[in-house]
Every structure is written in C-alpha cells, then in structure tokens.
Design a protein around this motif. Structure first.
Motif, PDB file in Angstrom:
ATOM      1  N   GLY A  10       0.789  -1.233   0.000  1.00  0.00           N
ATOM      2  CA  GLY A  10       0.000   0.000   0.000  1.00  0.00           C
ATOM      3  C   GLY A  10       0.814   1.273   0.000  1.00  0.00           C
ATOM      4  N   GLY A  14       3.327   0.375  -6.899  1.00  0.00           N
ATOM      5  CA  GLY A  14       2.703   0.188  -8.219  1.00  0.00           C
ATOM      6  C   GLY A  14       2.351   1.524  -8.860  1.00  0.00           C
ATOM      7  N   THR A  15       1.796   2.436  -8.081  1.00  0.00           N
ATOM      8  CA  THR A  15       1.404   3.757  -8.583  1.00  0.00           C
ATOM      9  C   THR A  15       2.616   4.482  -9.162  1.00  0.00           C
ATOM     10  OG1 THR A  15      -0.311   3.885  -6.888  1.00  0.00           O
ATOM     11  CG2 THR A  15       0.390   5.981  -7.872  1.00  0.00           C
ATOM     12  N   THR A  31       5.549  -8.897  -9.560  1.00  0.00           N
ATOM     13  CA  THR A  31       5.220 -10.308  -9.328  1.00  0.00           C
ATOM     14  C   THR A  31       3.776 -10.453  -8.838  1.00  0.00           C
ATOM     15  OG1 THR A  31       6.498 -10.042  -7.278  1.00  0.00           O
ATOM     16  CG2 THR A  31       7.498 -11.333  -9.044  1.00  0.00           C
ATOM     17  N   ARG A  36      -1.495 -12.594 -10.054  1.00  0.00           N
ATOM     18  CA  ARG A  36      -2.952 -12.422 -10.230  1.00  0.00           C
ATOM     19  C   ARG A  36      -3.375 -12.844 -11.642  1.00  0.00           C
ATOM     20  NH1 ARG A  36      -1.855  -8.558  -6.396  1.00  0.00           N
ATOM     21  NH2 ARG A  36      -1.071  -7.075  -7.925  1.00  0.00           N
ATOM     22  N   GLU A  57       0.279 -14.294   2.773  1.00  0.00           N
ATOM     23  CA  GLU A  57       1.637 -14.816   2.969  1.00  0.00           C
ATOM     24  C   GLU A  57       2.398 -14.822   1.657  1.00  0.00           C
ATOM     25  OE1 GLU A  57       0.831 -18.554   4.810  1.00  0.00           O
ATOM     26  OE2 GLU A  57       0.116 -17.551   6.633  1.00  0.00           O
ATOM     27  N   ARG A  88      11.424 -10.119  -2.469  1.00  0.00           N
ATOM     28  CA  ARG A  88      10.754  -9.923  -1.179  1.00  0.00           C
ATOM     29  C   ARG A  88      11.408 -10.716  -0.063  1.00  0.00           C
ATOM     30  NH1 ARG A  88       5.324  -8.379  -3.372  1.00  0.00           N
ATOM     31  NH2 ARG A  88       3.992  -8.022  -1.586  1.00  0.00           N
ATOM     32  N   ARG A 127      -8.480   1.128  -1.848  1.00  0.00           N
ATOM     33  CA  ARG A 127      -7.999   0.795  -3.199  1.00  0.00           C
ATOM     34  C   ARG A 127      -9.076   0.089  -4.022  1.00  0.00           C
ATOM     35  NH1 ARG A 127      -2.406  -2.204  -4.104  1.00  0.00           N
ATOM     36  NH2 ARG A 127      -3.291  -3.708  -2.642  1.00  0.00           N
ATOM     37  N   ASN A 138      -8.496   5.034  -5.988  1.00  0.00           N
ATOM     38  CA  ASN A 138      -8.674   4.977  -4.541  1.00  0.00           C
ATOM     39  C   ASN A 138      -9.938   5.737  -4.160  1.00  0.00           C
ATOM     40  OD1 ASN A 138      -8.230   5.700  -1.576  1.00  0.00           O
ATOM     41  ND2 ASN A 138      -6.596   4.240  -1.994  1.00  0.00           N
ATOM     42  N   ARG A 171      -0.261  -9.112   6.051  1.00  0.00           N
ATOM     43  CA  ARG A 171       0.716  -8.697   5.025  1.00  0.00           C
ATOM     44  C   ARG A 171       1.743  -7.731   5.613  1.00  0.00           C
ATOM     45  NH1 ARG A 171      -3.143  -6.380   0.713  1.00  0.00           N
ATOM     46  NH2 ARG A 171      -1.261  -5.820  -0.435  1.00  0.00           N
ATOM     47  N   ARG A 200       2.964  11.393   1.151  1.00  0.00           N
ATOM     48  CA  ARG A 200       2.862  12.711   0.514  1.00  0.00           C
ATOM     49  C   ARG A 200       2.055  12.552  -0.754  1.00  0.00           C
ATOM     50  NH1 ARG A 200       8.507  14.652  -0.955  1.00  0.00           N
ATOM     51  NH2 ARG A 200       8.992  12.452  -1.093  1.00  0.00           N
TER      52      ARG A 200
HETATM   53  P1  AP5 Z   1      -0.382   0.923  -4.750  1.00  0.00           P
HETATM   54  O1  AP5 Z   1       0.426   1.733  -5.708  1.00  0.00           O
HETATM   55  O2  AP5 Z   1      -1.304  -0.101  -5.304  1.00  0.00           O
HETATM   56  O3  AP5 Z   1       0.561   0.320  -3.605  1.00  0.00           O
HETATM   57  P2  AP5 Z   1       1.598  -0.882  -3.649  1.00  0.00           P
HETATM   58  O4  AP5 Z   1       2.776  -0.497  -2.819  1.00  0.00           O
HETATM   59  O5  AP5 Z   1       1.863  -1.321  -5.051  1.00  0.00           O
HETATM   60  O6  AP5 Z   1       0.753  -1.940  -2.823  1.00  0.00           O
HETATM   61  P3  AP5 Z   1       0.422  -3.502  -3.053  1.00  0.00           P
HETATM   62  O7  AP5 Z   1      -0.598  -3.845  -1.999  1.00  0.00           O
HETATM   63  O8  AP5 Z   1       0.050  -3.817  -4.461  1.00  0.00           O
HETATM   64  O9  AP5 Z   1       1.766  -4.131  -2.710  1.00  0.00           O
HETATM   65  P4  AP5 Z   1       2.008  -5.507  -2.200  1.00  0.00           P
HETATM   66  O10 AP5 Z   1       3.487  -5.505  -2.295  1.00  0.00           O
HETATM   67  O11 AP5 Z   1       1.465  -5.908  -0.900  1.00  0.00           O
HETATM   68  O12 AP5 Z   1       1.137  -6.439  -3.170  1.00  0.00           O
HETATM   69  P5  AP5 Z   1       1.510  -7.312  -4.436  1.00  0.00           P
HETATM   70  O13 AP5 Z   1       0.459  -7.146  -5.418  1.00  0.00           O
HETATM   71  O14 AP5 Z   1       2.943  -7.094  -4.825  1.00  0.00           O
HETATM   72  O15 AP5 Z   1      -1.222   1.971  -3.849  1.00  0.00           O
HETATM   73  C1  AP5 Z   1      -2.149   1.507  -2.872  1.00  0.00           C
HETATM   74  C2  AP5 Z   1      -3.375   2.447  -2.858  1.00  0.00           C
HETATM   75  O16 AP5 Z   1      -2.947   3.746  -2.406  1.00  0.00           O
HETATM   76  C3  AP5 Z   1      -3.990   2.680  -4.247  1.00  0.00           C
HETATM   77  O17 AP5 Z   1      -5.390   2.810  -4.106  1.00  0.00           O
HETATM   78  C4  AP5 Z   1      -3.382   4.026  -4.717  1.00  0.00           C
HETATM   79  O18 AP5 Z   1      -4.282   4.726  -5.568  1.00  0.00           O
HETATM   80  C5  AP5 Z   1      -3.193   4.761  -3.385  1.00  0.00           C
HETATM   81  N1  AP5 Z   1      -2.027   5.643  -3.354  1.00  0.00           N
HETATM   82  C6  AP5 Z   1      -0.782   5.384  -3.851  1.00  0.00           C
HETATM   83  N2  AP5 Z   1       0.054   6.418  -3.606  1.00  0.00           N
HETATM   84  C7  AP5 Z   1      -0.696   7.353  -2.929  1.00  0.00           C
HETATM   85  C8  AP5 Z   1      -0.393   8.643  -2.391  1.00  0.00           C
HETATM   86  N3  AP5 Z   1       0.840   9.190  -2.470  1.00  0.00           N
HETATM   87  N4  AP5 Z   1      -1.379   9.315  -1.756  1.00  0.00           N
HETATM   88  C9  AP5 Z   1      -2.630   8.771  -1.647  1.00  0.00           C
HETATM   89  N5  AP5 Z   1      -2.979   7.555  -2.150  1.00  0.00           N
HETATM   90  C10 AP5 Z   1      -2.011   6.846  -2.775  1.00  0.00           C
HETATM   91  O19 AP5 Z   1       1.463  -8.780  -3.807  1.00  0.00           O
HETATM   92  C11 AP5 Z   1       0.241  -9.417  -3.458  1.00  0.00           C
HETATM   93  C12 AP5 Z   1       0.524 -10.818  -2.950  1.00  0.00           C
HETATM   94  O20 AP5 Z   1       1.175 -11.609  -3.985  1.00  0.00           O
HETATM   95  C13 AP5 Z   1       1.498 -10.912  -1.758  1.00  0.00           C
HETATM   96  O21 AP5 Z   1       0.826 -10.734  -0.515  1.00  0.00           O
HETATM   97  C14 AP5 Z   1       2.067 -12.336  -1.927  1.00  0.00           C
HETATM   98  O22 AP5 Z   1       1.144 -13.305  -1.497  1.00  0.00           O
HETATM   99  C15 AP5 Z   1       2.197 -12.457  -3.434  1.00  0.00           C
HETATM  100  N6  AP5 Z   1       3.495 -12.004  -3.937  1.00  0.00           N
HETATM  101  C16 AP5 Z   1       3.719 -10.961  -4.799  1.00  0.00           C
HETATM  102  N7  AP5 Z   1       5.041 -10.840  -5.065  1.00  0.00           N
HETATM  103  C17 AP5 Z   1       5.660 -11.817  -4.345  1.00  0.00           C
HETATM  104  C18 AP5 Z   1       7.033 -12.192  -4.183  1.00  0.00           C
HETATM  105  N8  AP5 Z   1       8.038 -11.517  -4.807  1.00  0.00           N
HETATM  106  N9  AP5 Z   1       7.305 -13.227  -3.367  1.00  0.00           N
HETATM  107  C19 AP5 Z   1       6.328 -13.917  -2.740  1.00  0.00           C
HETATM  108  N10 AP5 Z   1       5.013 -13.626  -2.844  1.00  0.00           N
HETATM  109  C20 AP5 Z   1       4.688 -12.570  -3.643  1.00  0.00           C
END
Ligand code: AP5
Length: 221
Positions: A10, A14-15, A31, A36, A57, A88, A127, A138, A171, A200
């Motif tokens: 969060g 990604g953003t 990843t 997904r 996890e 990670r 989100r 968001n 998480r 910010r």
């Molecule tokens: P967003 O940009 O979506 O945040 P993010 O850091 O990309 O958050 P994620 O939840 O996608 O990261 P994650 O690492 O947990 O998940 P992932 O998909 O990699 O922003 C979040 C929200 O805030 C949005 O609504 C956005 O609009 C808003 N926002 C952004 N910036 C803002 C700002 N400045 N001000 C206000 N609002 C803002 O992983 C999911 C799952 O996949 C994991 O839990 C795990 O099970 C698996 N997985 C993925 N990669 C691996 C790996 N390498 N190893 C093992 N398992 C993995």
C-alpha cells in the motif's frame, strides 16, 4: 538499468512504477500482477499461489524465481527493468543477482518507499483496482469519475480480497519479518539505495523518485 522498488503493502510502489515505466519505456515486472494474471488464467502456478495470497503470505521463493526468470526471457537483456514487489526475501534477492549476472547485468538502483502503518491501512481499504487494464484508483484519494467504473477503460473496479483488514494486518507483519531484512541486504550491496517518504502527494513523490533513478529532474510531469 535495473531498478528494485521496496516498501510495505500500500505504500504506492505500483502507482509510482507505472509512471516511471511510461517515462522510460521500461519493462514493469510486478510479481503480484503476474501472480494475479496466473490465477485468472487458472494456470498451475496460479492455483498453487492462491492460498498463500489469500492468507497474505509470501508465495514460495522457488515458484517466484522461476516466474521471474521466464518473464525476463521475454523482455530481453537490453531493456530497462523496474521490479515492483520483487524481490521480497533475501533468497529472492540473491537469486535475482544470479539471474542478472548471466546477462552481464546487476541491480543498479534500489528505492525504498516508506509510510506509517495507519496510512497504508487507509490506502488499502480504499484501493479499487481494474482487473481489465490494471489501473488503480482509490475511493478516498483518487476516486473514479463514476463510482465502480474504471476511468481508463470502463471496466468494473474491484476491491482486492487481500485488502480486507485482517489480511492487510498479516501482510504488514510478513513485510516486517521477511522483506524488511532486504533493506540491510541492499545497503551492503553495490549500487545505490534511496529512501523516499511516501506519505505525501503522488506528484511530489514521483519527482523525487524520478530524480533518484535517472539522476535528473527532467521528464517529471
Ligand atoms: P499501490 O500503488 O497499489 O501500492 P503498492 O505499494 O503497489 O501496494 P500492493 O498492496 O500492491 O503491494 P504488495 O506488495 O502488498 O502487493 P503485491 O500485489 O505485490 O497503492 C495503494 C493504494 O494507495 C492505491 O489505491 C493508490 O491509488 C493509493 N495511493 C498510492 N500512492 C498514494 C499517495 N501518495 N497518496 C494517496 N494515495 C495513494 O502482492 C500481493 C501478494 O502476492 C502478496 O501478498 C504475496 O502473497 C504475493 N506475492 C507478490 N510478489 C511476491 C514475491 N516476490 N514473493 C512472494 N510472494 C509474492
């Protein structure tokens, strides 16, 4: 150039990644997005990953490293790559070094985004993601023009199942236990690491992020 984005769920990896990818015409390797997609397609990997993701996890390292290796083949060795949410674990990070070395590359820049937990929890609860084009909105900070409808492609926005409060809590703990040790790993690693405060405005963060990666303030829009 190879860039790794680190930071808790969060925080906005990604953003920010999507903007830099557009500006540099780089390849975006998320990843989370790849997993997904595998789930939607019902592949063996997608089925194996499902339980881990739903519990908040990490998916096992060997599955992730195979996924990344295969994906990198399609990208080619000369293109800039932005890794988002990978590596990670320290085993994934050492695995990435080995994979990059085979094509004479290395991790050049690591950017660590940081924000307090209450900010992360609020962002994740608001989100809304588009499963069709990958756009992220968001409900609190960047609502779509029409509720529930993606501004970019008109798709139906979804709240990710792993953004439910209990899974978010898990998480965040998993990040602390298994991913935060990478900060020390990359501090001792050749290349640069930059910390960016991410509680910010998106634009202000992007200006600092772009400059940390490209070394200039040009291209910031
Ligand atoms: P967003 O940009 O979506 O945040 P993010 O850091 O990309 O958050 P994620 O939840 O996608 O990261 P994650 O690492 O947990 O998940 P992932 O998909 O990699 O922003 C979040 C929200 O805030 C949005 O609504 C956005 O609009 C808003 N926002 C952004 N910036 C803002 C700002 N400045 N001000 C206000 N609002 C803002 O992983 C999911 C799952 O996949 C994991 O839990 C795990 O099970 C698996 N997985 C993925 N990669 C691996 C790996 N390498 N190893 C093992 N398992 C993995």
């Amino acid at each position: 150039m190879v860039v790794v984005l680190l930071g808790p769920p969060g925080v906005g990896k990604g953003t920010q990644a999507v903007r830099l990818v557009d500006d540099l015409s780089a390849a975006h390797v998320s990843t989370g997005d790849l997993l997904r997609a595998a789930r939607r397609e019902g592949t063996e990997l997608g089925n194996l990953a499902q339980g881990f993701m739903d519990r908040g996890e990490l998916v096992p390292d060997d599955l992730i490293l195979d996924l990344v290796k295969e994906h990198l083949i399609g990208i080619g060795a000369s293109r800039d790559v932005i890794f988002d949410g990978f590596p990670r674990t320290t085993d994934q990070a050492t695995g990435l070094d080995v994979v990059l070395e085979t094509s004479g590359r290395k991790v050049d820049t690591v950017v660590l985004f940081e924000a307090p937990d209450d900010v992360l929890v609020q962002r994740l609860s608001g989100r809304r993601s588009c499963p069709d084009c990958g756009a992220v909105h968001n409900a609190y900070f960047s609502p779509p023009a029409v509720e529930g409808v993606c501004d970019r492609c008109g798709g139906t926005l979804q709240h990710r199942a792993d953004d439910e409060p209990d899974t978010v809590k898990r998480r965040l703990q998993v990040y602390l236990d298994q991913t935060a040790p990478l900060i020390a790993f990359y501090e001792d690693h050749p290349g640069t690491m930059t910390r960016i405060g991410a509680d910010r405005d998106v634009e202000a963060i992007y200006a600092e992020f772009n400059s940390a990666v490209t070394g200039s303030s040009e291209g910031v829009s």
